[in-house]
Design a protein around this motif. Structure first.
Motif, PDB file in Angstrom:
ATOM      1  N   THR A 184       0.419  -1.324   0.225  1.00 36.40           N
ATOM      2  CA  THR A 184       0.104   0.681   0.107  1.00 36.40           C
ATOM      3  C   THR A 184       0.844   1.078   0.122  1.00 36.40           C
ATOM      4  N   GLY A 185       2.031   1.224   0.480  1.00 38.17           N
ATOM      5  CA  GLY A 185       3.028   2.217   1.206  1.00 38.17           C
ATOM      6  C   GLY A 185       3.716   2.908  -0.483  1.00 38.17           C
ATOM      7  N   VAL A 186       3.966   0.885  -0.897  1.00 36.41           N
ATOM      8  CA  VAL A 186       3.925   1.335  -2.684  1.00 36.41           C
ATOM      9  C   VAL A 186       3.641   2.178  -3.811  1.00 36.41           C
ATOM     10  N   LEU A 187       2.530   1.791  -3.316  1.00 36.82           N
ATOM     11  CA  LEU A 187       1.269   1.909  -4.592  1.00 36.82           C
ATOM     12  C   LEU A 187       1.197   3.713  -3.813  1.00 36.82           C
ATOM     13  N   ALA A 188       1.755   4.269  -2.684  1.00 43.41           N
ATOM     14  CA  ALA A 188       0.428   5.480  -2.536  1.00 43.41           C
ATOM     15  C   ALA A 188       1.685   6.210  -3.067  1.00 43.41           C
ATOM     16  N   PHE A 189       2.797   5.600  -2.988  1.00 39.81           N
ATOM     17  CA  PHE A 189       4.543   6.893  -3.398  1.00 39.81           C
ATOM     18  C   PHE A 189       4.120   6.733  -5.074  1.00 39.81           C
ATOM     19  N   LEU A 190       4.474   5.875  -5.670  1.00 38.96           N
ATOM     20  CA  LEU A 190       3.997   5.763  -7.130  1.00 38.96           C
ATOM     21  C   LEU A 190       2.863   6.918  -7.675  1.00 38.96           C
ATOM     22  N   TRP A 191       2.108   6.880  -6.868  1.00 39.18           N
ATOM     23  CA  TRP A 191       0.929   7.488  -7.419  1.00 39.18           C
ATOM     24  C   TRP A 191       1.277   9.219  -7.223  1.00 39.18           C
ATOM     25  N   LEU A 192       2.004   9.529  -6.051  1.00 39.01           N
ATOM     26  CA  LEU A 192       1.912  11.029  -5.257  1.00 39.01           C
ATOM     27  C   LEU A 192       3.431  11.645  -6.352  1.00 39.01           C
ATOM     28  N   HIS A 193       3.498  10.467  -6.759  1.00 42.11           N
ATOM     29  CA  HIS A 193       5.372  10.332  -7.851  1.00 42.11           C
ATOM     30  C   HIS A 193       6.190  10.738  -6.813  1.00 42.11           C
ATOM     31  N   ILE A 194       6.411  10.251  -5.984  1.00 44.35           N
ATOM     32  CA  ILE A 194       7.214  10.526  -4.400  1.00 44.35           C
ATOM     33  C   ILE A 194       8.698   9.650  -5.474  1.00 44.35           C
ATOM     34  N   PRO A 195       9.571  10.070  -5.058  1.00 39.56           N
ATOM     35  CA  PRO A 195      11.189   9.751  -5.494  1.00 39.56           C
ATOM     36  C   PRO A 195      10.871   8.110  -4.206  1.00 39.56           C
ATOM     37  N   LEU A 196      11.970   7.352  -4.754  1.00 33.00           N
ATOM     38  CA  LEU A 196      12.260   6.194  -4.540  1.00 33.00           C
ATOM     39  C   LEU A 196      10.576   5.215  -3.178  1.00 33.00           C
ATOM     40  N   PRO A 197      10.162   5.044  -3.844  1.00 33.34           N
ATOM     41  CA  PRO A 197       8.384   4.905  -3.939  1.00 33.34           C
ATOM     42  C   PRO A 197       9.083   3.017  -2.556  1.00 33.34           C
ATOM     43  N   TRP A 198      10.242   1.665  -3.568  1.00 36.84           N
ATOM     44  CA  TRP A 198      10.546   1.127  -3.676  1.00 36.84           C
ATOM     45  C   TRP A 198      11.134   1.014  -1.554  1.00 36.84           C
ATOM     46  N   LEU A 199      12.063   2.245  -2.243  1.00 36.43           N
ATOM     47  CA  LEU A 199      12.661   2.452  -0.434  1.00 36.43           C
ATOM     48  C   LEU A 199      11.321   3.337   0.246  1.00 36.43           C
ATOM     49  N   PHE A 200      10.828   4.569  -0.153  1.00 37.11           N
ATOM     50  CA  PHE A 200      10.469   5.161   0.959  1.00 37.11           C
ATOM     51  C   PHE A 200       8.642   4.924   1.755  1.00 37.11           C
ATOM     52  N   GLY A 201       8.111   4.008  -0.130  1.00 40.41           N
ATOM     53  CA  GLY A 201       6.780   4.032   0.773  1.00 40.41           C
ATOM     54  C   GLY A 201       6.378   2.466   1.927  1.00 40.41           C
ATOM     55  N   PRO A 202       7.090   1.401   1.717  1.00 41.02           N
ATOM     56  CA  PRO A 202       7.347   0.261   2.764  1.00 41.02           C
ATOM     57  C   PRO A 202       7.684   1.167   3.859  1.00 41.02           C
ATOM     58  N   MET A 203       8.850   1.676   3.800  1.00 43.31           N
ATOM     59  CA  MET A 203       9.936   2.084   5.272  1.00 43.31           C
ATOM     60  C   MET A 203       8.601   3.093   6.116  1.00 43.31           C
ATOM     61  N   PHE A 204       8.067   3.932   5.487  1.00 47.65           N
ATOM     62  CA  PHE A 204       7.380   4.786   5.880  1.00 47.65           C
ATOM     63  C   PHE A 204       6.030   4.160   6.492  1.00 47.65           C
ATOM     64  N   ALA A 205       5.492   3.119   5.305  1.00 51.21           N
ATOM     65  CA  ALA A 205       4.210   2.975   5.789  1.00 51.21           C
ATOM     66  C   ALA A 205       3.836   2.002   7.139  1.00 51.21           C
ATOM     67  N   CYS A 206       5.385   0.864   7.446  1.00 55.29           N
ATOM     68  CA  CYS A 206       5.759  -0.013   8.153  1.00 55.29           C
ATOM     69  C   CYS A 206       5.679   0.661   9.466  1.00 55.29           C
ATOM     70  N   LEU A 207       6.858   2.137   9.645  1.00 59.09           N
ATOM     71  CA  LEU A 207       6.676   2.940  10.812  1.00 59.09           C
ATOM     72  C   LEU A 207       5.652   3.136  11.108  1.00 59.09           C
ATOM     73  N   LEU A 208       4.856   4.029  10.132  1.00 59.22           N
ATOM     74  CA  LEU A 208       3.411   4.145  10.750  1.00 59.22           C
ATOM     75  C   LEU A 208       2.593   3.858  11.663  1.00 59.22           C
ATOM     76  N   ALA A 209       2.290   2.316  10.701  1.00 59.94           N
ATOM     77  CA  ALA A 209       1.983   1.147  11.195  1.00 59.94           C
ATOM     78  C   ALA A 209       2.408   0.141  12.816  1.00 59.94           C
ATOM     79  N   ALA A 210       3.867   1.012  12.497  1.00 58.86           N
ATOM     80  CA  ALA A 210       3.971  -0.041  14.010  1.00 58.86           C
ATOM     81  C   ALA A 210       3.875   1.227  14.924  1.00 58.86           C
ATOM     82  N   LEU A 211       3.407   2.491  14.848  1.00 59.08           N
ATOM     83  CA  LEU A 211       3.565   3.398  16.155  1.00 59.08           C
ATOM     84  C   LEU A 211       2.321   3.180  16.424  1.00 59.08           C
TER      85      LEU A 211
END
Length: 343
Positions: free
Chosen positions: A14-41
């Motif tokens: 979901t994080g990857v798809l969101a970052f791809l949709w928003l055209h944010i750089p490094l979606p395969w790195l930042f997408g999962p990282m921030f999605a998992c970080l948020l979920a963990a918190l």
């Protein structure tokens, strides 16, 4: 596969798809990282399949090893003036880190020391546990260090050197010859298993690196892993960073993570001073200097170097030297700081 594994990957994708949709750089790195970080918190129970995550790190070892050619060894004597900075940086980070964590965070020596060392996370946790340190604090501080470096470095590279983070980190797998794919796969898996069997630290990266370098020098390997493999490695590395915050309490967030963030400021100041000195003396190209001297995780910085097209030989030589110096020297230096240490 446990339900927590499925939940983890659902959140990550979901994080990857969101970052791809928003055209944010490094979606395969930042997408999962921030999605998992948020979920963990928010208390979501995330988990990683350790053998699979380790296996994905072999891709980075293979990518680095494929960059090792005779030209790499010829160039080594020419980078001594920046390589020699590594021990001084590590010692400086250790001294400042121990002072900072003991004075401002109230940690004991073992926790302060092994939380400061910019080396392999698992190795520092093992050393810290043997020395009687707070393993959970060490883990959270290192995770925070890596997270901050991974987030800040791309911003610096794009703002100051116009690095293109959207460039594929390699050719598509559809363009590869079958023999090259087979050699890359064998080097990755065999290198990892052999290194693990003999007890080599960082076996998932260093084992494949060594075996792939041999194949490259022998002339039977002519390419790095395909872009799809590098994206997969980014994905699993990102999950690993975010998942380290699973089960975090409000006390740990206020104390350990905040202490880690404060230490990141100390690291950034020290690194900036050294990097500016290298710039002033014109010892190395700016982008390679930052990627080589940044005290981040080896795997994460290799990924960034691959993406921006940096000189892999230069970057990897510095990080390997740092890792060797920290892993081999950390317990010895710890005893010099505090003779009561037995680890």
């Amino acid at each position: 596969m446990r339900p927590s594994h499925l939940i983890t990957h659902l959140i990550s994708l979901t994080g990857v798809l969101a970052f791809l949709w928003l055209h944010i750089p490094l979606p395969w790195l930042f997408g999962p990282m921030f999605a998992c970080l948020l979920a963990a918190l928010f208390g979501v129970k995330l988990s990683v399949i350790k053998p699979l995550s380790e296996g994905m790190r072999t891709i980075l070892g293979v990518a680095v090893g494929a960059s090792v050619t005779t030209a790499f060894f010829v160039a080594l004597p020419g980078i001594w003036d920046t390589l020699i900075l590594i021990p001084f940086m590590v010692i400086g980070i250790g001294v400042m880190g121990v002072w900072y964590f003991q004075r401002f965070a109230g940690y004991d020596f073992a926790t302060s020391y092994y939380a400061s060392m910019p080396g392999g996370l698992q190795d520092m946790i093992a050393f810290g546990e043997e020395a009687g340190g707070n393993v959970r604090a060490i883990s959270l501080i290192h995770a925070t260090r890596v997270l901050v470096i991974v987030v800040i470095l791309p911003l610096i590279l794009t703002q100051f050197w116009d690095a293109n983070l959207d460039t594929p980190p390699g050719a598509s797998v559809t363009t590869f010859e079958l023999d090259q794919i087979a050699i890359l796969t064998i080097c990755g898996l065999a290198g990892w298993r052999i290194a693990k069997r003999i007890g080599m630290f960082g076996s998932s990266i260093l084992g494949p690196l060594i075996l792939t370098a041999i194949a490259s020098l022998a002339g039977i390997l002519h390419t790095r892993p395909p872009a799809e493999a590098i994206w997969a490695a980014q994905y699993f590395i990102a999950i690993g960073i975010g998942a380290k915050y699973v089960g975090i309490t409000s006390k740990e967030l206020r104390h350990d993570v905040v202490a880690g963030l404060g230490f990141c400021v100390v690291l950034l100041v020290l690194t900036s001073v050294v990097v500016l000195g290298v710039f002033a003396l014109d010892l190395a190209p700016p982008m390679e200097t930052i990627l080589s001297l940044a005290p981040g995780g080896q795997a994460e910085l290799v990924v960034l170097a691959l993406i921006v097209g940096a000189d892999m030989g230069f970057v990897v030589a510095h990080h390997l030297f740092r890792i060797f110096f920290v892993i081999l020297g950390a317990p010895v230096i710890a005893k010099l700081f505090d003779p009561k240490q037995t680890g």
